[in-house]
Design a protein around this motif. Structure first.
Motif, PDB file in Angstrom:
ATOM      1  N   VAL A 123      -9.530 -14.206   6.118  1.00  0.00           N
ATOM      2  CA  VAL A 123      -8.633 -11.926   7.220  1.00  0.00           C
ATOM      3  C   VAL A 123      -7.013 -12.533   6.625  1.00  0.00           C
ATOM      4  CG1 VAL A 123      -9.208 -11.331   9.424  1.00  0.00           C
ATOM      5  CG2 VAL A 123     -10.955 -12.070   8.575  1.00  0.00           C
ATOM      6  N   LEU A 124      -6.651 -11.053   6.173  1.00  0.00           N
ATOM      7  CA  LEU A 124      -5.506 -10.524   6.081  1.00  0.00           C
ATOM      8  C   LEU A 124      -5.590  -9.604   5.982  1.00  0.00           C
ATOM      9  CD1 LEU A 124      -4.806 -12.614   3.181  1.00  0.00           C
ATOM     10  CD2 LEU A 124      -3.539 -12.980   5.189  1.00  0.00           C
ATOM     11  N   GLU A 125      -4.757  -8.323   6.431  1.00  0.00           N
ATOM     12  CA  GLU A 125      -4.686  -7.221   6.531  1.00  0.00           C
ATOM     13  C   GLU A 125      -3.492  -6.852   6.377  1.00  0.00           C
ATOM     14  OE1 GLU A 125      -4.538  -5.958  11.020  1.00  0.00           O
ATOM     15  OE2 GLU A 125      -6.290  -4.239  10.145  1.00  0.00           O
ATOM     16  N   TYR A 126      -3.415  -5.131   6.148  1.00  0.00           N
ATOM     17  CA  TYR A 126      -1.915  -4.556   5.555  1.00  0.00           C
ATOM     18  C   TYR A 126      -1.810  -3.689   5.443  1.00  0.00           C
ATOM     19  CZ  TYR A 126      -2.231  -9.238   2.548  1.00  0.00           C
ATOM     20  OH  TYR A 126      -2.272 -10.136   2.006  1.00  0.00           O
ATOM     21  N   TRP A 127      -0.809  -3.240   6.104  1.00  0.00           N
ATOM     22  CA  TRP A 127      -0.893  -1.769   6.002  1.00  0.00           C
ATOM     23  C   TRP A 127       0.665  -0.661   4.964  1.00  0.00           C
ATOM     24  CZ3 TRP A 127      -4.010   0.709   9.610  1.00  0.00           C
ATOM     25  CH2 TRP A 127      -4.654  -0.112  10.240  1.00  0.00           C
ATOM     26  N   GLY A 128      -0.209   0.871   4.903  1.00  0.00           N
ATOM     27  CA  GLY A 128       0.917   2.324   4.331  1.00  0.00           C
ATOM     28  C   GLY A 128       1.593   2.226   5.269  1.00  0.00           C
ATOM     29  N   GLN A 129       3.143   3.057   4.668  1.00  0.00           N
ATOM     30  CA  GLN A 129       4.036   3.519   5.416  1.00  0.00           C
ATOM     31  C   GLN A 129       3.526   4.499   6.631  1.00  0.00           C
ATOM     32  OE1 GLN A 129       3.262   3.930   2.093  1.00  0.00           O
ATOM     33  NE2 GLN A 129       3.650   6.559   2.246  1.00  0.00           N
ATOM     34  N   GLY A 130       2.178   5.084   5.953  1.00  0.00           N
ATOM     35  CA  GLY A 130       1.906   6.494   6.489  1.00  0.00           C
ATOM     36  C   GLY A 130       2.187   7.462   6.015  1.00  0.00           C
ATOM     37  N   THR A 131       1.615   8.687   6.447  1.00  0.00           N
ATOM     38  CA  THR A 131       2.080  10.139   5.379  1.00  0.00           C
ATOM     39  C   THR A 131       1.264  11.162   6.354  1.00  0.00           C
ATOM     40  OG1 THR A 131       0.979  11.470   3.783  1.00  0.00           O
ATOM     41  CG2 THR A 131      -0.537   9.952   4.417  1.00  0.00           C
ATOM     42  N   GLN A 132       2.304  11.974   6.837  1.00  0.00           N
ATOM     43  CA  GLN A 132       2.009  13.190   7.580  1.00  0.00           C
ATOM     44  C   GLN A 132       1.084  14.050   7.945  1.00  0.00           C
ATOM     45  OE1 GLN A 132       3.107  13.373  10.851  1.00  0.00           O
ATOM     46  NE2 GLN A 132       2.078  14.845  11.274  1.00  0.00           N
ATOM     47  N   VAL A 133      -0.017  14.169   8.423  1.00  0.00           N
ATOM     48  CA  VAL A 133      -1.167  15.827   7.852  1.00  0.00           C
ATOM     49  C   VAL A 133      -1.037  16.285   9.211  1.00  0.00           C
ATOM     50  CG1 VAL A 133      -3.593  16.103   7.700  1.00  0.00           C
ATOM     51  CG2 VAL A 133      -2.613  14.282   6.039  1.00  0.00           C
ATOM     52  N   THR A 134      -0.412  17.390   8.641  1.00  0.00           N
ATOM     53  CA  THR A 134      -0.705  18.579   9.976  1.00  0.00           C
ATOM     54  C   THR A 134      -1.676  20.018   9.711  1.00  0.00           C
ATOM     55  OG1 THR A 134       1.716  18.330   9.795  1.00  0.00           O
ATOM     56  CG2 THR A 134       0.961  20.648  11.188  1.00  0.00           C
ATOM     57  N   VAL A 135      -2.304  20.392  10.590  1.00  0.00           N
ATOM     58  CA  VAL A 135      -3.309  21.198  10.584  1.00  0.00           C
ATOM     59  C   VAL A 135      -2.964  22.030  11.775  1.00  0.00           C
ATOM     60  CG1 VAL A 135      -5.596  21.927  10.090  1.00  0.00           C
ATOM     61  CG2 VAL A 135      -5.152  19.441   9.779  1.00  0.00           C
ATOM     62  N   LEU A 190       0.752  -1.434  -0.323  1.00  0.00           N
ATOM     63  CA  LEU A 190       0.209  -0.070  -0.106  1.00  0.00           C
ATOM     64  C   LEU A 190       0.873   1.403   0.204  1.00  0.00           C
ATOM     65  CD1 LEU A 190      -2.710  -1.265   2.898  1.00  0.00           C
ATOM     66  CD2 LEU A 190      -2.651  -1.549   0.134  1.00  0.00           C
ATOM     67  N   VAL A 191       0.775   1.528  -0.738  1.00  0.00           N
ATOM     68  CA  VAL A 191       1.440   3.664  -1.206  1.00  0.00           C
ATOM     69  C   VAL A 191       0.810   4.504  -0.219  1.00  0.00           C
ATOM     70  CG1 VAL A 191       3.173   4.613  -2.544  1.00  0.00           C
ATOM     71  CG2 VAL A 191       3.533   2.562  -2.231  1.00  0.00           C
ATOM     72  N   GLU A 192       0.729   5.571  -0.062  1.00  0.00           N
ATOM     73  CA  GLU A 192      -0.246   6.356  -0.295  1.00  0.00           C
ATOM     74  C   GLU A 192       0.538   7.812  -0.037  1.00  0.00           C
ATOM     75  OE1 GLU A 192      -0.833   4.570   4.627  1.00  0.00           O
ATOM     76  OE2 GLU A 192       1.336   4.757   3.140  1.00  0.00           O
ATOM     77  N   SER A 193      -0.351   8.315  -0.448  1.00  0.00           N
ATOM     78  CA  SER A 193       0.320  10.148  -0.975  1.00  0.00           C
ATOM     79  C   SER A 193      -0.549  10.636  -0.766  1.00  0.00           C
ATOM     80  CB  SER A 193       0.717  10.178  -2.629  1.00  0.00           C
ATOM     81  OG  SER A 193      -0.591   9.883  -3.620  1.00  0.00           O
ATOM     82  N   GLY A 194      -0.135  12.191  -1.004  1.00  0.00           N
ATOM     83  CA  GLY A 194      -1.295  13.439  -0.196  1.00  0.00           C
ATOM     84  C   GLY A 194      -1.604  14.003   0.597  1.00  0.00           C
ATOM     85  N   GLY A 195      -0.529  13.506   1.788  1.00  0.00           N
ATOM     86  CA  GLY A 195      -0.289  14.310   2.829  1.00  0.00           C
ATOM     87  C   GLY A 195       0.395  15.582   2.870  1.00  0.00           C
ATOM     88  N   GLY A 196       0.790  16.458   4.003  1.00  0.00           N
ATOM     89  CA  GLY A 196       0.802  17.756   3.750  1.00  0.00           C
ATOM     90  C   GLY A 196       1.076  18.648   4.882  1.00  0.00           C
ATOM     91  N   LEU A 197       1.044  20.094   4.973  1.00  0.00           N
ATOM     92  CA  LEU A 197       1.071  21.340   5.607  1.00  0.00           C
ATOM     93  C   LEU A 197      -0.484  21.545   5.482  1.00  0.00           C
ATOM     94  CD1 LEU A 197       0.999  22.561   8.132  1.00  0.00           C
ATOM     95  CD2 LEU A 197       2.981  23.854   7.408  1.00  0.00           C
ATOM     96  N   VAL A 198      -0.964  22.040   5.791  1.00  0.00           N
ATOM     97  CA  VAL A 198      -2.576  22.881   5.478  1.00  0.00           C
ATOM     98  C   VAL A 198      -2.784  23.468   6.737  1.00  0.00           C
ATOM     99  CG1 VAL A 198      -4.140  21.084   6.026  1.00  0.00           C
ATOM    100  CG2 VAL A 198      -4.229  22.722   4.161  1.00  0.00           C
ATOM    101  N   GLN A 199      -3.441  24.795   6.590  1.00  0.00           N
ATOM    102  CA  GLN A 199      -3.812  25.228   7.916  1.00  0.00           C
ATOM    103  C   GLN A 199      -5.313  25.007   8.263  1.00  0.00           C
ATOM    104  OE1 GLN A 199      -3.385  29.492   5.867  1.00  0.00           O
ATOM    105  NE2 GLN A 199      -2.233  30.066   6.946  1.00  0.00           N
ATOM    106  N   VAL A 200      -6.379  26.022   8.993  1.00  0.00           N
ATOM    107  CA  VAL A 200      -7.129  25.301   9.472  1.00  0.00           C
ATOM    108  C   VAL A 200      -8.399  25.719   9.154  1.00  0.00           C
ATOM    109  CG1 VAL A 200      -8.552  25.865  11.384  1.00  0.00           C
ATOM    110  CG2 VAL A 200      -6.816  25.309  11.684  1.00  0.00           C
TER     111      VAL A 200
END
Length: 117
Positions: free
Chosen positions: A103-115, A4-14
């Motif tokens: 039942v199998l479960e997989y996780w991505g590496q995570g993407t940081q979201v900062t508000v 699983l490959v995530e994208s799209g995180g980042g820094l955003v204002q309220v």
């Protein structure tokens, strides 16, 4: 093996918006549920939103009306549209895929979201 490959995180204002994407590759069994979890430092990972292969959705109460999950089964991709972001939405967002017949479960590496306020 499933990746699983995530994208799209980042820094955003309220009040701003972000869109997260997660692409799954490999041998992916169906039916399955794809979703997003958030983790803050020192806290447990918690469900934000999930969507099954047949379109059923589940949202955390804190994001109802602000976030929308969608998926493209042909592309094995799940999206999370996040609107009206709040500081408490800050965290690492992890993509999750769980198959339900076997039942199998997989996780991505995570993407940081900062508000930021």
């Amino acid at each position: 093996q499933v990746q699983l490959v995530e994208s799209g995180g980042g820094l955003v204002q309220v009040g701003g918006s972000l869109r997260l994407s997660c692409v799954a590759s490999g041998t992916i069994l169906r039916p399955n549920v794809m979703g997003w979890y958030r983790q803050e430092p020192g806290k447990q990972r918690e469900l934000v939103a999930s969507m099954s292969t047949d379109g059923g959705t589940n949202y955390a109460d804190s994001v109802k009306g602000r976030f929308a999950i969608s998926r493209d089964n042909a592309k094995n991709t799940v999206y999370l549209q996040m609107n009206s972001l709040k500081p408490e939405d800050t965290g690492v967002y992890y993509c999750n895929l769980e198959t339900t017949k076997i039942v199998l479960e997989y996780w991505g590496q995570g993407t940081q979201v900062t508000v930021s306020s």
